[in-house]
Design an enzyme around this catalytic site. Structure first.
Site, PDB file in Angstrom:
ATOM      1  N   ARG A  46       0.822  -1.212   0.000  1.00  0.00           N
ATOM      2  CA  ARG A  46       0.000   0.000   0.000  1.00  0.00           C
ATOM      3  C   ARG A  46       0.855   1.260   0.000  1.00  0.00           C
ATOM      4  O   ARG A  46       0.446   2.299  -0.524  1.00  0.00           O
ATOM      5  CB  ARG A  46      -0.962  -0.007   1.184  1.00  0.00           C
ATOM      6  CG  ARG A  46      -2.106  -0.992   1.008  1.00  0.00           C
ATOM      7  CD  ARG A  46      -2.947  -1.175   2.262  1.00  0.00           C
ATOM      8  NE  ARG A  46      -3.142   0.038   3.022  1.00  0.00           N
ATOM      9  CZ  ARG A  46      -4.326   0.586   3.284  1.00  0.00           C
ATOM     10  NH1 ARG A  46      -5.425   0.027   2.827  1.00  0.00           N
ATOM     11  NH2 ARG A  46      -4.411   1.678   4.009  1.00  0.00           N
ATOM     12  N   ARG A  57       1.166  12.880  -9.323  1.00  0.00           N
ATOM     13  CA  ARG A  57       0.877  14.294  -9.044  1.00  0.00           C
ATOM     14  C   ARG A  57       2.078  15.163  -9.395  1.00  0.00           C
ATOM     15  O   ARG A  57       1.939  16.215 -10.012  1.00  0.00           O
ATOM     16  CB  ARG A  57       0.500  14.480  -7.564  1.00  0.00           C
ATOM     17  CG  ARG A  57       0.186  15.910  -7.192  1.00  0.00           C
ATOM     18  CD  ARG A  57      -1.011  16.484  -7.936  1.00  0.00           C
ATOM     19  NE  ARG A  57      -2.221  15.784  -7.558  1.00  0.00           N
ATOM     20  CZ  ARG A  57      -3.171  15.402  -8.421  1.00  0.00           C
ATOM     21  NH1 ARG A  57      -3.070  15.681  -9.704  1.00  0.00           N
ATOM     22  NH2 ARG A  57      -4.239  14.773  -8.001  1.00  0.00           N
ATOM     23  N   HIS A  60       2.331  15.709 -12.982  1.00  0.00           N
ATOM     24  CA  HIS A  60       1.406  16.754 -13.426  1.00  0.00           C
ATOM     25  C   HIS A  60       2.022  18.142 -13.295  1.00  0.00           C
ATOM     26  O   HIS A  60       1.587  19.078 -13.963  1.00  0.00           O
ATOM     27  CB  HIS A  60       0.113  16.715 -12.599  1.00  0.00           C
ATOM     28  CG  HIS A  60      -0.778  15.572 -12.917  1.00  0.00           C
ATOM     29  ND1 HIS A  60      -1.634  15.031 -11.987  1.00  0.00           N
ATOM     30  CD2 HIS A  60      -0.957  14.853 -14.048  1.00  0.00           C
ATOM     31  CE1 HIS A  60      -2.301  14.039 -12.543  1.00  0.00           C
ATOM     32  NE2 HIS A  60      -1.901  13.915 -13.789  1.00  0.00           N
ATOM     33  N   SER A  88       8.755   1.170   8.484  1.00  0.00           N
ATOM     34  CA  SER A  88       9.739   0.562   9.385  1.00  0.00           C
ATOM     35  C   SER A  88      11.171   0.854   8.965  1.00  0.00           C
ATOM     36  O   SER A  88      12.081   0.825   9.782  1.00  0.00           O
ATOM     37  CB  SER A  88       9.534  -0.954   9.437  1.00  0.00           C
ATOM     38  OG  SER A  88       9.878  -1.539   8.188  1.00  0.00           O
ATOM     39  N   SER A 149      -2.318   1.579   8.112  1.00  0.00           N
ATOM     40  CA  SER A 149      -3.164   2.473   7.301  1.00  0.00           C
ATOM     41  C   SER A 149      -2.815   3.937   7.505  1.00  0.00           C
ATOM     42  O   SER A 149      -2.759   4.709   6.546  1.00  0.00           O
ATOM     43  CB  SER A 149      -4.643   2.259   7.630  1.00  0.00           C
ATOM     44  OG  SER A 149      -5.073   0.990   7.221  1.00  0.00           O
ATOM     45  N   GLU A 152       0.220   5.019   5.405  1.00  0.00           N
ATOM     46  CA  GLU A 152      -0.049   5.132   3.964  1.00  0.00           C
ATOM     47  C   GLU A 152      -0.900   6.360   3.649  1.00  0.00           C
ATOM     48  O   GLU A 152      -0.653   7.069   2.668  1.00  0.00           O
ATOM     49  CB  GLU A 152      -0.733   3.866   3.457  1.00  0.00           C
ATOM     50  CG  GLU A 152       0.157   2.641   3.523  1.00  0.00           C
ATOM     51  CD  GLU A 152      -0.388   1.559   4.446  1.00  0.00           C
ATOM     52  OE1 GLU A 152      -1.611   1.510   4.703  1.00  0.00           O
ATOM     53  OE2 GLU A 152       0.416   0.739   4.926  1.00  0.00           O
ATOM     54  N   ASP A 160       0.564  15.235  -1.511  1.00  0.00           N
ATOM     55  CA  ASP A 160      -0.286  16.302  -2.046  1.00  0.00           C
ATOM     56  C   ASP A 160       0.078  17.656  -1.431  1.00  0.00           C
ATOM     57  O   ASP A 160       0.003  18.693  -2.097  1.00  0.00           O
ATOM     58  CB  ASP A 160      -1.760  15.982  -1.806  1.00  0.00           C
ATOM     59  CG  ASP A 160      -2.304  14.990  -2.827  1.00  0.00           C
ATOM     60  OD1 ASP A 160      -1.713  14.849  -3.916  1.00  0.00           O
ATOM     61  OD2 ASP A 160      -3.334  14.350  -2.527  1.00  0.00           O
TER      62      ASP A 160
END
Length: 185
Positions: A46, A57, A60, A88, A149, A152, A160
């Protein structure tokens, strides 16, 4: 538990995490991104998905980005930057790629949670996202979410954020960014 309570827990974790990232580490990474001929990205699972989003991005924004392992990957040189995503800092593949990149004198930046990982002897820059990892180290921001989670998600939002900083620093007209967007859709 309901949706509103659950999403608020996640948003609170993300806010706490992003507020805990050292702005000076981000400033140094942005300078390296600006300086590099190409920016390579490596991670697994992930984390790799978040890195691919960041690479897209930055592409772009007109930055030449490469995902390690893609069929069109060029040779890395001393003029390039490798960004390693590994909470980790012990994941075998990213660690091996970082060592290989250093052997070609590329600049290596590690975005991770563990400042004392095996990656520390290889990397030139470390950006810490201080969240709970599979190692459960002290001083990690705990999460109610499964596994890693929070790392990520934070990585994606960090990417962003970096993109928006670059847009503002370089005074990029966002309406012009569509020239770099995929057009074979």
């Amino acid at each position: 538990m309901n949706f509103t309570e659950t999403e608020q827990k996640i948003i609170n974790e993300l806010s706490k995490t992003l507020d805990s990232i050292d702005p000076e580490e981000i400033k140094a990474l942005i300078e390296q991104i600006k300086k590099a001929d190409r920016v390579f990205f490596v991670g697994v699972g992930r984390v790799l998905l978040s890195l691919k989003s960041i690479a897209k991005r930055l592409a772009h924004l007109g930055i030449d980005t490469v995902i390690v392992g893609e069929i069109t990957e060029p040779a890395i040189t001393e003029n390039d930057l490798l960004i390693v995503g590994s909470g980790s800092g012990e994941s075998a593949f990213p660690l091996a790629i970082a060592k290989k990149a250093k052997s070609f004198d590329a600049t290596v930046a590690h975005i991770g949670s563990n400042p004392n990982s095996s990656m520390q002897d290889i990397t030139d820059y470390f950006i810490r996202i201080p969240v709970q990892t599979k190692l459960n180290l002290p001083n990690e921001i705990a999460s109610v979410q499964p596994m890693t989670s929070l790392f990520e998600q934070s990585l994606l939002l960090l990417g962003d954020t970096i993109a928006l900083i670059l847009i503002e620093d370089e005074k990029i007209d966002m309406s012009q960014l569509w020239e770099y967007h995929a057009n074979l859709e």
